[in-house]
Scaffold this active site. Sequence first.
Site, PDB file in Angstrom:
ATOM      1  N   GLY A 226     -32.896 109.837 -25.277  1.00  0.00           N
ATOM      2  CA  GLY A 226     -32.789 108.539 -25.929  1.00  0.00           C
ATOM      3  C   GLY A 226     -33.882 108.179 -26.895  1.00  0.00           C
ATOM      4  N   LEU A 265     -33.550 115.606 -24.474  1.00  0.00           N
ATOM      5  CA  LEU A 265     -33.696 115.036 -25.816  1.00  0.00           C
ATOM      6  C   LEU A 265     -32.717 115.674 -26.794  1.00  0.00           C
ATOM      7  CD1 LEU A 265     -37.596 114.858 -26.003  1.00  0.00           C
ATOM      8  CD2 LEU A 265     -35.991 113.021 -25.439  1.00  0.00           C
ATOM      9  N   GLY A 266     -32.018 114.841 -27.530  1.00  0.00           N
ATOM     10  CA  GLY A 266     -31.082 115.335 -28.531  1.00  0.00           C
ATOM     11  C   GLY A 266     -31.504 114.896 -29.911  1.00  0.00           C
ATOM     12  N   ARG A 267     -31.238 113.634 -30.193  1.00  0.00           N
ATOM     13  CA  ARG A 267     -31.497 113.065 -31.519  1.00  0.00           C
ATOM     14  C   ARG A 267     -32.914 113.344 -32.032  1.00  0.00           C
ATOM     15  NH1 ARG A 267     -28.691 108.650 -33.315  1.00  0.00           N
ATOM     16  NH2 ARG A 267     -28.154 108.197 -31.151  1.00  0.00           N
ATOM     17  N   ARG A 303     -21.016 108.251 -37.826  1.00  0.00           N
ATOM     18  CA  ARG A 303     -21.911 107.235 -37.264  1.00  0.00           C
ATOM     19  C   ARG A 303     -21.867 105.878 -37.970  1.00  0.00           C
ATOM     20  NH1 ARG A 303     -26.824 107.518 -37.035  1.00  0.00           N
ATOM     21  NH2 ARG A 303     -27.079 106.639 -34.971  1.00  0.00           N
ATOM     22  N   TYR A 307     -20.734 103.127 -35.358  1.00  0.00           N
ATOM     23  CA  TYR A 307     -21.674 102.119 -34.860  1.00  0.00           C
ATOM     24  C   TYR A 307     -22.522 101.459 -35.939  1.00  0.00           C
ATOM     25  CZ  TYR A 307     -22.483 106.513 -32.030  1.00  0.00           C
ATOM     26  OH  TYR A 307     -22.469 107.740 -31.457  1.00  0.00           O
ATOM     27  N   CYS A 339      -8.893 106.931 -45.850  1.00  0.00           N
ATOM     28  CA  CYS A 339      -8.105 105.702 -45.922  1.00  0.00           C
ATOM     29  C   CYS A 339      -8.450 104.749 -44.776  1.00  0.00           C
ATOM     30  CB  CYS A 339      -6.624 106.033 -45.898  1.00  0.00           C
ATOM     31  SG  CYS A 339      -6.220 107.320 -47.067  1.00  0.00           S
TER      32      CYS A 339
HETATM   33  C1  LIG Z   1     -26.544 111.723 -24.974  1.00  0.00           C
HETATM   34  C2  LIG Z   1     -27.362 112.006 -23.802  1.00  0.00           C
HETATM   35  C3  LIG Z   1     -28.657 112.501 -23.960  1.00  0.00           C
HETATM   36  C4  LIG Z   1     -29.319 112.681 -25.311  1.00  0.00           C
HETATM   37  O1  LIG Z   1     -29.587 111.463 -25.919  1.00  0.00           O
HETATM   38  P1  LIG Z   1     -30.450 111.406 -27.278  1.00  0.00           P
HETATM   39  O2  LIG Z   1     -30.448 109.983 -27.629  1.00  0.00           O
HETATM   40  O3  LIG Z   1     -29.745 112.256 -28.276  1.00  0.00           O
HETATM   41  O4  LIG Z   1     -31.811 111.935 -26.956  1.00  0.00           O
HETATM   42  C5  LIG Z   1     -29.366 112.812 -22.821  1.00  0.00           C
HETATM   43  N1  LIG Z   1     -28.817 112.654 -21.584  1.00  0.00           N
HETATM   44  C6  LIG Z   1     -27.583 112.182 -21.398  1.00  0.00           C
HETATM   45  C7  LIG Z   1     -27.055 112.041 -20.025  1.00  0.00           C
HETATM   46  C8  LIG Z   1     -26.816 111.844 -22.498  1.00  0.00           C
HETATM   47  O5  LIG Z   1     -25.593 111.341 -22.312  1.00  0.00           O
END
Ligand SMILES: *Cc1c(COP(=O)(O)O)cnc(C)c1O
Length: 388
Positions: A226, A265-267, A303, A307, A339
């Site tokens: 997150g 961590l993703g984003r 995105r 959102y 569209c």
């Molecule tokens: C989406 C998600 C993440 C990654 O969230 P980021 O905001 O991209 O860091 C981590 N854990 C869970 C359970 C998620 O659903």
Amino acid sequence: MTKDIIKELEGAQTPLYYYDLPLLRETLSVAKSAADRFGYHIHYAIKANNNPRILREVSAKGFGADCVSGLEIERSIAEGFNPSDIVFAGVGKTDREILIGLENQIMSFNVESVQELEVIGELANKHQLKGRIALRINPNVDAKTHHYITTGLDENKFGIMKHELSKCIEIINANEYLELIGLHFHVGSQITDLNVFKSLCLKVNEWNEWFYERGHDVPVLNLGGGLGINYSEPDEEAIVNFSNFFYLFHEFLTVRSHQQIHFELGRSIIANCGTLVSRVLYIKEGIKKNFAILDAGMTELLRPALYQAYHKVELLSDKHTEESDTKEEVKYDVVGPICESSDCFGKDVLLPRLKRGDLIAVRSAGAYGEVMSSRYNLRQELEYFFKE
Ligand SMILES: *Cc1c(COP(=O)(O)O)cnc(C)c1O
């Protein structure tokens, strides 16, 4: 982007996803050394970007994987992640997906309901395969982010309800194939206020204590992901401050000496490494508004439509600056060809006067960009450019 790369892109088919691999490698190194300082473990959230080329870079740096489907588990293993470093979350795991996790002996199932736990138990029993369990607890912490990406409140669908935890422990205790290895939390995404993570730490401390008092000294605390990025200034803050983030947990988490701390961590890993590159198809000068119509839209980057997310929009073509004699700037609504009225990357974006054929960069599109692309309107396949 350097001039020679822009020159190369001028000749390329658009829309395309441009990935800056040197920036990704640097981001991974910075994140890893910041985590290593406290002995923390990072699982890359595959759902943010599952491009095989990206996954190989991430796995090569020794990260674990955070998966939300069976196919994500299979792909992450194929691209070099170690099954024992894979965690598997999601409120709707199918029997088939659970079996993929069991057969690969992944690190943990992040379990989201009593019923899911029962099904994992039955399948583990039937196939005589060990299922390692982390219970996902909804910490009821407000992520203070867009409500579509808030997941840790009581009204969200994620996690096990407090009154069901004793039942979960009973199920695990009664099944020799299940093992409780940890607790899992995740409050939401694009969190830029670190106080949110402080609140999370305090909740985690309470839950860690709650389990300990009941005789469960769990080895793993998984704090989820997150961490937000700076969408407004992708160049000034290309890599987020991972040190501050991890230091906060070091400061506020109360951890027993053998407990491992994990993150997903993703984003924050991949967002700034990707740019959606598009061409101006048409300029429409309206009465109240000017529109720049691009060859990329919500089908390539959802995105903004989903959102109301902000992405910085920039002019790339440098032949433009050479040719044009004025520095005049004009406000455009930068829109896609789909569209739908929500197919808009930005309203009143101040840009140099555009013309047909100009290359446009939609920045910080590396996370939740390509993965959410669709064939709606039967769009052509995406193109790619990897900066090596
Ligand atoms: C989406 C998600 C993440 C990654 O969230 P980021 O905001 O991209 O860091 C981590 N854990 C869970 C359970 C998620 O659903």
